[in-house]
Design a protein around this motif. Structure first.
Motif, PDB file in Angstrom:
ATOM      1  N   HIS A  25       0.843  -1.196   0.000  1.00  0.00           N
ATOM      2  CA  HIS A  25       0.000   0.000   0.000  1.00  0.00           C
ATOM      3  C   HIS A  25       0.882   1.252   0.000  1.00  0.00           C
ATOM      4  CE1 HIS A  25      -3.488  -2.565   0.860  1.00  0.00           C
ATOM      5  NE2 HIS A  25      -2.729  -3.173   1.756  1.00  0.00           N
ATOM      6  N   PRO A  26       1.672   1.423  -1.041  1.00  0.00           N
ATOM      7  CA  PRO A  26       2.702   2.469  -1.045  1.00  0.00           C
ATOM      8  C   PRO A  26       2.152   3.887  -1.008  1.00  0.00           C
ATOM      9  CG  PRO A  26       2.494   1.458  -3.216  1.00  0.00           C
ATOM     10  CD  PRO A  26       1.682   0.623  -2.287  1.00  0.00           C
ATOM     11  N   VAL A  27       1.130   4.178  -1.801  1.00  0.00           N
ATOM     12  CA  VAL A  27       0.594   5.538  -1.861  1.00  0.00           C
ATOM     13  C   VAL A  27      -0.024   5.932  -0.525  1.00  0.00           C
ATOM     14  CG1 VAL A  27      -1.088   7.052  -2.990  1.00  0.00           C
ATOM     15  CG2 VAL A  27       0.235   5.416  -4.360  1.00  0.00           C
ATOM     16  N   GLU A  28      -0.830   5.031   0.030  1.00  0.00           N
ATOM     17  CA  GLU A  28      -1.464   5.305   1.316  1.00  0.00           C
ATOM     18  C   GLU A  28      -0.418   5.460   2.425  1.00  0.00           C
ATOM     19  OE1 GLU A  28      -2.094   2.890  -0.754  1.00  0.00           O
ATOM     20  OE2 GLU A  28      -4.246   2.532  -1.030  1.00  0.00           O
ATOM     21  N   THR A  29       0.618   4.622   2.371  1.00  0.00           N
ATOM     22  CA  THR A  29       1.683   4.695   3.379  1.00  0.00           C
ATOM     23  C   THR A  29       2.378   6.043   3.346  1.00  0.00           C
ATOM     24  OG1 THR A  29       2.061   2.304   3.318  1.00  0.00           O
ATOM     25  CG2 THR A  29       3.864   3.674   4.137  1.00  0.00           C
ATOM     26  N   GLN A  30       2.725   6.504   2.137  1.00  0.00           N
ATOM     27  CA  GLN A  30       3.411   7.795   2.019  1.00  0.00           C
ATOM     28  C   GLN A  30       2.506   8.972   2.405  1.00  0.00           C
ATOM     29  OE1 GLN A  30       6.956   8.991   0.436  1.00  0.00           O
ATOM     30  NE2 GLN A  30       6.813   7.630   2.192  1.00  0.00           N
ATOM     31  N   GLN A  31       1.217   8.863   2.104  1.00  0.00           N
ATOM     32  CA  GLN A  31       0.291   9.923   2.493  1.00  0.00           C
ATOM     33  C   GLN A  31       0.225  10.045   4.024  1.00  0.00           C
ATOM     34  OE1 GLN A  31      -1.195  12.189   0.670  1.00  0.00           O
ATOM     35  NE2 GLN A  31      -2.249  13.111   2.422  1.00  0.00           N
ATOM     36  N   LYS A  32       0.206   8.899   4.700  1.00  0.00           N
ATOM     37  CA  LYS A  32       0.186   8.911   6.167  1.00  0.00           C
ATOM     38  C   LYS A  32       1.459   9.521   6.726  1.00  0.00           C
ATOM     39  CE  LYS A  32      -2.888   4.920   6.823  1.00  0.00           C
ATOM     40  NZ  LYS A  32      -2.981   3.503   7.297  1.00  0.00           N
ATOM     41  N   VAL A  33       2.594   9.224   6.086  1.00  0.00           N
ATOM     42  CA  VAL A  33       3.866   9.794   6.541  1.00  0.00           C
ATOM     43  C   VAL A  33       3.844  11.303   6.401  1.00  0.00           C
ATOM     44  CG1 VAL A  33       6.345   9.951   6.070  1.00  0.00           C
ATOM     45  CG2 VAL A  33       5.233   7.715   6.095  1.00  0.00           C
ATOM     46  N   LEU A  34       3.375  11.812   5.265  1.00  0.00           N
ATOM     47  CA  LEU A  34       3.309  13.260   5.061  1.00  0.00           C
ATOM     48  C   LEU A  34       2.403  13.907   6.097  1.00  0.00           C
ATOM     49  CD1 LEU A  34       3.950  15.822   3.465  1.00  0.00           C
ATOM     50  CD2 LEU A  34       2.047  15.257   1.923  1.00  0.00           C
ATOM     51  N   GLU A  35       1.237  13.327   6.328  1.00  0.00           N
ATOM     52  CA  GLU A  35       0.310  13.886   7.306  1.00  0.00           C
ATOM     53  C   GLU A  35       0.922  13.888   8.708  1.00  0.00           C
ATOM     54  OE1 GLU A  35      -3.144  11.474   6.865  1.00  0.00           O
ATOM     55  OE2 GLU A  35      -3.742  12.375   4.941  1.00  0.00           O
ATOM     56  N   MET A  36       1.639  12.827   9.043  1.00  0.00           N
ATOM     57  CA  MET A  36       2.294  12.754  10.353  1.00  0.00           C
ATOM     58  C   MET A  36       3.354  13.832  10.488  1.00  0.00           C
ATOM     59  SD  MET A  36       5.394  11.755  11.808  1.00  0.00           S
ATOM     60  CE  MET A  36       6.100  10.583  10.643  1.00  0.00           C
TER      61      MET A  36
END
Length: 496
Positions: A25-36
């Motif tokens: 789930h690469p896109v979702e994972t990176q989106q969560k990292v940015l939000e964090m």
């Protein structure tokens, strides 16, 4: 099988399954990292200056946070170095990784309590993925050596600093301390040549199973071992079967290493830097390294061909393509934002996302518009050496714009272990490989703008002597594969 070896296999399976969850789930994972990252840093000086509280999307982030290199971020870093809190990241960093910059003098890269664990876990997980894939785990019972910088740290305004590898040495898990070499005292030796001699003396009669370090400096260690024992390294260390490396491409060294070792050994490639641990080789059968998308780093990618355009697009992980040269841009939980680390990468796989390091955005040759990058010169040399007994210790390439006679050319400075019987034929093999890879270079040859490349032999230990002369022998220092000027070339000792 020992209990330690069996436990390593169980732990490897656990880490592999954990990795698969975010890799799928690469896109979702990176989106969560940015939000964090935005949430954690919104109340810092940098976050307030760039209106983090108004960022809702990547487009908002691009609008508010420009791409910066160290020089552009330096005003913020200097405040952190002075001891101020909540500047780039909440609180104060745990450490500064000190590196030498070409334009900024010493560079201080912050390492925080949030970022530091990932530097240690990534190296560990690379080994665990190897165990999971191959089933090999007996090496955990042997001795391991990591050629690295001194762990002695200095202090500035209450924050310790030193080389990254020296800092990481303080975080080696207790269960590895018993098997780890060299000793703390030997590791603290600053002079590289003295240190390697001490490491040889300390490890010669040990059961070494893993050896790790930058290939050019491990090569020096192997040469001294072979000289001491008068036999290949693989006979000295009969259970040595895993070489772990990072920093440079291993392929130009592979033939020389296999000669020094006396046999082939498995290898694992890592992509660590002071700014973050970005990728590691997760498979012995697939090309490239797994990009770590769940390690507190948000990645952006700018096509190298467009990097110097004012309106260059910043792609996220979902928008990248295979085999395109991208400049790697990072934002991290150590407080680096829209940060250009200078490396260029290419994707070899999109499921999962695997990369190779193709070079440095500042390390290229384009004196005539040819846009030659590090990956191309390394691949050309490797191709020319295939199925021969030619072995190369080190090399670099520079343009010769104003030769005494004839057309300009690319000059290859090569230190040979075994040189070709026919240097002209060898140069032509490299030339043809370069022309197949780079259409711009081929056009310049066809159009008689450039003549065929020229090989200049460098004396034995010439590159080591050059690095010693500029105070960068050993540690994490590397010879650039190519440059657009002759700063390095004109200082090398060349055989006429």
């Amino acid at each position: 099988m020992s209990i330690k070896s069996y436990s390593a296999k169980l732990f490897a399976a656990l880490i592999y399954n954990k990795t698969q969850k975010w890799a799928q789930h690469p896109v979702e994972t990176q989106q969560k990292v940015l939000e964090m990252l935005i949430s954690e840093a919104k109340d810092t000086v940098f976050g307030k200056d760039h209106y983090f509280d108004a960022i809702r999307s990547h487009a908002d982030f691009v609008q508010r946070v420009p791409v910066r290199d160290y020089e552009a971020l330096k005003p913020y870093v200097e405040r952190v170095v002075k001891g101020e809190e909540n500047i780039l990241w909440k609180g104060k960093p745990l450490y500064f990784a000190k590196t030498s910059g070409t334009t900024s003098g010493a560079k201080y890269i912050p390492l925080t309590k949030e970022s530091m664990p990932y530097h240690v876990e990534a190296a560990r997980n690379a080994i665990l993925h190897y165990i999971h894939e191959t089933g090999k785990s007996d090496f955990v019972d042997g001795k391991m050596i990591f050629l690295q910088g001194s762990p002695i740290l200095e202090e500035k305004n209450g924050i310790k600093f030193g080389r990254l590898s020296g800092i990481v040495a303080h975080f080696v898990p207790k269960y590895l301390q018993k098997n780890r070499l060299p000793s703390w005292e030997t590791n603290c030796i600053e002079d590289w040549e003295t240190k390697v001699d001490a490491i040889v003396a300390e490890t010669y009669d040990q059961d070494m199973s893993i050896i790790s370090g930058i290939p050019s400096w491990v090569q020096m260690y192997f040469e001294k071992l072979k000289q001491k024992g008068n036999k290949p390294v693989g006979e000295i260390f009969k259970n040595f079967n895993l070489f772990i490396y990072g920093g440079v491409n291993y392929e130009p060294y592979r033939a020389k290493f296999e000669n020094l070792i006396g046999r082939k050994v498995d290898s694992i490639e890592l992509f660590p830097a002071s700014e973050g641990f970005f990728a590691y080789q997760d498979s012995q059968h697939e090309k490239g390294m797994l990009l770590l998308l769940d390690s507190g780093i948000f990645y952006e990618f700018i096509k190298a061909s467009e990097f110097f355009d004012a309106a260059a697009k910043r792609y996220t992980i979902g928008g990248v393509e295979l085999n395109v040269n991208y400049v790697l841009i990072i934002s991290t939980n150590a407080g680096l934002w829209g940060y250009n680390i200078g490396d260029t990468i290419q994707f070899t796989s999109l499921a999962p996302y695997r990369i190779i390091v193709s070079g440095r955005i500042k390390h290229y040759i384009s004196a005539f518009g040819e846009h030659v990058i590090g990956k191309e010169v390394e691949a050309a040399l490797k191709e020319a050496m295939e199925n021969t007994n030619i072995r190369v210790n080190e090399f670099t390439v520079a343009p010769q714009i104003t030769p005494e006679t004839g057309l300009p050319y690319h000059e290859w400075f090569i230190e040979f272990e075994n040189e070709p019987e026919n240097m002209a034929d060898f140069a032509l093999k490299i030339e043809n490989a370069m022309r197949r890879q780079n259409v711009y270079y081929d056009d310049l040859i066809v159009g008689n703008v450039l003549q065929t490349l020229v090989i200049s032999k460098v004396v034995q230990n010439g590159f080591q002597n050059y690095m010693k002369g500029i105070g960068k022998l050993g540690g994490q220092n590397k010879i650039p594969r190519l440059a657009n000027d002759r700063t390095i070339a004109d200082k090398l000792i060349v055989i006429p």
